[in-house]
Design a protein around this motif. Structure first.
Motif, mmCIF file in Angstrom:
data_model
loop_
_atom_site.group_PDB
_atom_site.id
_atom_site.type_symbol
_atom_site.label_atom_id
_atom_site.label_comp_id
_atom_site.label_asym_id
_atom_site.label_seq_id
_atom_site.Cartn_x
_atom_site.Cartn_y
_atom_site.Cartn_z
ATOM 1 N N PHE A 100 1.413 10.395 -5.789
ATOM 2 C CA PHE A 100 2.714 10.353 -6.455
ATOM 3 C C PHE A 100 3.651 11.370 -5.798
ATOM 4 N N TYR A 101 4.882 10.960 -5.599
ATOM 5 C CA TYR A 101 5.940 11.881 -5.166
ATOM 6 C C TYR A 101 7.162 11.643 -6.044
ATOM 7 N N ARG A 102 7.946 12.690 -6.276
ATOM 8 C CA ARG A 102 9.162 12.529 -7.065
ATOM 9 C C ARG A 102 10.190 13.582 -6.691
ATOM 10 N N ILE A 103 11.452 13.240 -6.931
ATOM 11 C CA ILE A 103 12.518 14.232 -6.918
ATOM 12 C C ILE A 103 12.966 14.419 -8.358
ATOM 13 N N ASP A 104 13.060 15.670 -8.752
ATOM 14 C CA ASP A 104 13.409 16.034 -10.124
ATOM 15 C C ASP A 104 14.779 16.715 -10.092
ATOM 16 N N ILE A 105 15.823 15.971 -10.458
ATOM 17 C CA ILE A 105 17.209 16.450 -10.327
ATOM 18 C C ILE A 105 17.621 17.189 -11.598
ATOM 19 N N THR A 106 18.170 18.371 -11.440
ATOM 20 C CA THR A 106 18.558 19.188 -12.588
ATOM 21 C C THR A 106 20.047 19.531 -12.618
ATOM 22 N N LEU A 145 22.861 4.315 -10.321
ATOM 23 C CA LEU A 145 23.850 5.046 -11.117
ATOM 24 C C LEU A 145 23.370 5.123 -12.559
ATOM 25 N N THR A 146 23.306 6.344 -13.098
ATOM 26 C CA THR A 146 22.892 6.517 -14.493
ATOM 27 C C THR A 146 23.308 7.901 -14.977
ATOM 28 N N ASP A 147 23.101 8.176 -16.254
ATOM 29 C CA ASP A 147 23.415 9.489 -16.814
ATOM 30 C C ASP A 147 22.326 10.492 -16.463
ATOM 31 N N LEU A 148 22.733 11.728 -16.177
ATOM 32 C CA LEU A 148 21.755 12.780 -15.899
ATOM 33 C C LEU A 148 21.136 13.298 -17.193
ATOM 34 N N ASN A 149 21.973 13.562 -18.192
ATOM 35 C CA ASN A 149 21.511 14.112 -19.478
ATOM 36 C C ASN A 149 20.655 15.367 -19.292
ATOM 37 N N GLY A 150 21.090 16.217 -18.362
ATOM 38 C CA GLY A 150 20.398 17.488 -18.145
ATOM 39 C C GLY A 150 19.267 17.442 -17.147
ATOM 40 N N GLY A 180 28.430 14.512 -15.643
ATOM 41 C CA GLY A 180 27.101 14.135 -16.106
ATOM 42 C C GLY A 180 26.595 12.805 -15.604
ATOM 43 N N LEU A 181 27.358 12.137 -14.723
ATOM 44 C CA LEU A 181 26.952 10.825 -14.206
ATOM 45 C C LEU A 181 26.367 10.986 -12.805
ATOM 46 N N PHE A 182 25.125 10.536 -12.641
ATOM 47 C CA PHE A 182 24.383 10.702 -11.388
ATOM 48 C C PHE A 182 24.435 9.425 -10.548
ATOM 49 N N GLN A 183 24.497 9.604 -9.218
ATOM 50 C CA GLN A 183 24.379 8.467 -8.312
ATOM 51 C C GLN A 183 23.670 8.888 -7.032
ATOM 52 N N LEU A 184 22.966 7.928 -6.426
ATOM 53 C CA LEU A 184 22.302 8.152 -5.141
ATOM 54 C C LEU A 184 22.116 6.796 -4.475
ATOM 55 N N ALA A 185 22.437 6.716 -3.180
ATOM 56 C CA ALA A 185 22.312 5.443 -2.463
ATOM 57 C C ALA A 185 20.875 5.151 -2.072
ATOM 58 N N GLU A 186 20.183 6.150 -1.489
ATOM 59 C CA GLU A 186 18.831 5.922 -0.997
ATOM 60 C C GLU A 186 17.979 7.185 -1.124
ATOM 61 N N TRP A 187 16.701 6.959 -1.394
ATOM 62 C CA TRP A 187 15.690 8.014 -1.354
ATOM 63 C C TRP A 187 14.475 7.472 -0.617
ATOM 64 N N THR A 188 13.924 8.250 0.319
ATOM 65 C CA THR A 188 12.679 7.855 0.998
ATOM 66 C C THR A 188 11.712 9.029 1.002
ATOM 67 N N GLU A 229 31.479 13.971 -6.978
ATOM 68 C CA GLU A 229 31.047 14.799 -8.101
ATOM 69 C C GLU A 229 29.739 14.299 -8.721
ATOM 70 N N ARG A 230 29.358 13.045 -8.437
ATOM 71 C CA ARG A 230 28.108 12.498 -8.975
ATOM 72 C C ARG A 230 26.885 12.823 -8.117
ATOM 73 N N ASP A 231 27.082 13.418 -6.954
ATOM 74 C CA ASP A 231 25.972 13.737 -6.055
ATOM 75 C C ASP A 231 25.033 14.766 -6.678
ATOM 76 N N PRO A 232 23.727 14.664 -6.390
ATOM 77 C CA PRO A 232 22.811 15.720 -6.826
ATOM 78 C C PRO A 232 23.117 17.036 -6.110
ATOM 79 N N ARG A 233 23.036 18.122 -6.853
ATOM 80 C CA ARG A 233 23.307 19.445 -6.290
ATOM 81 C C ARG A 233 22.056 20.320 -6.262
ATOM 82 N N ALA A 234 21.152 20.117 -7.226
ATOM 83 C CA ALA A 234 19.927 20.919 -7.284
ATOM 84 C C ALA A 234 18.767 20.028 -7.724
ATOM 85 N N TRP A 235 17.605 20.208 -7.056
ATOM 86 C CA TRP A 235 16.426 19.411 -7.393
ATOM 87 C C TRP A 235 15.183 20.045 -6.800
#
Length: 369
Positions: free
Chosen positions: A344-350, A265-270, A356-364, A297-303
């Motif tokens: 390297f792999y990454r998800i870039d959430i926009t 859990l953290t701030d998205l800040n854009g 503005g508060l982001f959360q995610l339980a798991e990423w693989t 409402e904290r779920d990622p919607r676009a990345w």
């Protein structure tokens, strides 16, 4: 004749008063529901067997999962699911399977692990009559097999146009381990307080779909291929961490700890990226995201999902927008046409669903099949 009419007119208010008093004495101003308590001479398992045509499907599942002994000699409360509830669940599942040209499934051959979890929702530790559920907010009801947190609360239904004037029902809920009622799935009982030698039985309303809202999603989920994070190992970094740091209760390390009941859990800040550097390059054609316990409402919607071999120059592998999780603790599998081994792999959430508060339980990140 005039005397008779005069006599009858004088008595009319008296008759009306007597009738009104009798009516009020009868129901105290509201409808009293009939007592649904009944006693059965045998144990809970024998009670189910004594009702052919009512609990056949439940018995089949109990037998398949080896729960007979639990219903015979343990102190339990059973929220007994009737045949129509199972029929609704199976019909929904096979309607979806037909659309994918797949063979139908039945209670005898669906995934036993998922079936075991779902049937355990309905078997509660201890004897719980409606009297024990009368607290305003109800009480937590741990399931007998896994201690899973269900919830029970007594409410009165309406009758004869009078709100709350009908019989007691139990609002029986799958909490999904969330403290927010809006995330729960709830059903009601049709009859209550059937006492057996070892427990209490409440019969669930026949319009309930067995498994609450999880039967179809659990049995159509296709597990992803092996997780490269655990298979190869590596290091997690993020653009922005929780104020308490990566090891905090909701810090970044929670997003790869293998537990969908923790979260980052953290701030998205854009914008927020989450990155994993593998110990050696590997091809990933699949990745997963798992929704957290609350606040959709904290779920990622676009990345975007991206790969790199130097951590600086990135190649877009997959792009998502207008995405929504339907449930809490829901794992979604995403596939992309990648054939290159990246380190390297990454998800870039926009974008988030809201706020503005982001959360995610798991990423693989996962191997390509």
């Amino acid at each position: 004749m005039k005397k008779l009419i005069k006599y009858r007119s004088a008595l009319m208010p008296v008759f009306a008063a007597v009738l009104l008093q009798a009516a009020c004495t009868k129901d105290g101003g509201y409808h009293n529901a009939a007592d649904t308590n009944s006693k059965f001479a045998g144990n809970t398992y024998e009670y189910l067997k004594s009702k052919p045509g009512v609990f056949d499907s439940l018995l089949a599942v109990v037998n398949r999962m080896g729960l007979q002994k639990t219903l015979m000699d343990s102190n339990v409360t059973l929220f007994a699911v009737t045949n129509p509830s199972f029929q609704l669940a199976i019909n929904n599942l096979n309607t979806l399977r037909r659309q994918g040209d797949k063979d139908p499934l039945f209670l005898a051959n669906v995934d036993g692990v998922q079936l075991d979890t779902m049937v355990s929702y309905y078997i509660i530790r201890g004897k719980r009559t409606t009297d024990s559920l009368l607290l305003q907010d109800g009480i937590d009801l741990p399931s007998v097999r896994f201690g899973y947190p269900m919830h029970g609360k007594v409410a009165k239904i309406s009758a004869s146009g009078l709100t709350g004037g009908g019989p007691d029902v139990i609002e029986f809920s799958n909490t999904k381990r969330s403290k927010f009622v809006r995330n729960w799935a709830t059903t009601t009982t049709g009859s209550n307080n059937i006492t057996t030698k070892n427990g209490i039985v409440h019969v669930v309303s026949p319009d309930h779909i067995f498994g609450f809202d999880e039967f179809v999603s659990r049995l159509t989920f296709v597990p992803p291929p092996p997780n490269l994070m655990t298979l190869i190992g590596g290091k997690l970094t993020v653009l922005r961490d929780n104020n308490g740091g990566p090891d905090n209760g909701e810090g970044s390390k929670k997003v790869i700890d293998g537990d969908d009941h923790t979260k980052f859990l953290t701030d998205l800040n854009g914008r927020l990226w989450i990155q994993f550097e593998l110990n050696e390059p590997a091809v990933s054609g699949v990745y997963t995201l798992t929704s957290a316990n609350d606040a959709p409402e904290r779920d990622p919607r676009a990345w975007t999902y991206e790969g790199s071999n130097d951590g600086k120059n990135w190649t877009e592998l997959d792009r998502r927008s207008n995405f929504f999780f339907e449930e809490r603790y829901q794992t979604k599998v995403f596939r992309c046409a990648n054939t290159t081994a990246y380190k390297f792999y990454r998800i870039d959430i926009t974008e988030l669903r809201d706020g503005g508060l982001f959360q995610l339980a798991e990423w693989t990140i996962n191997k390509v099949k």
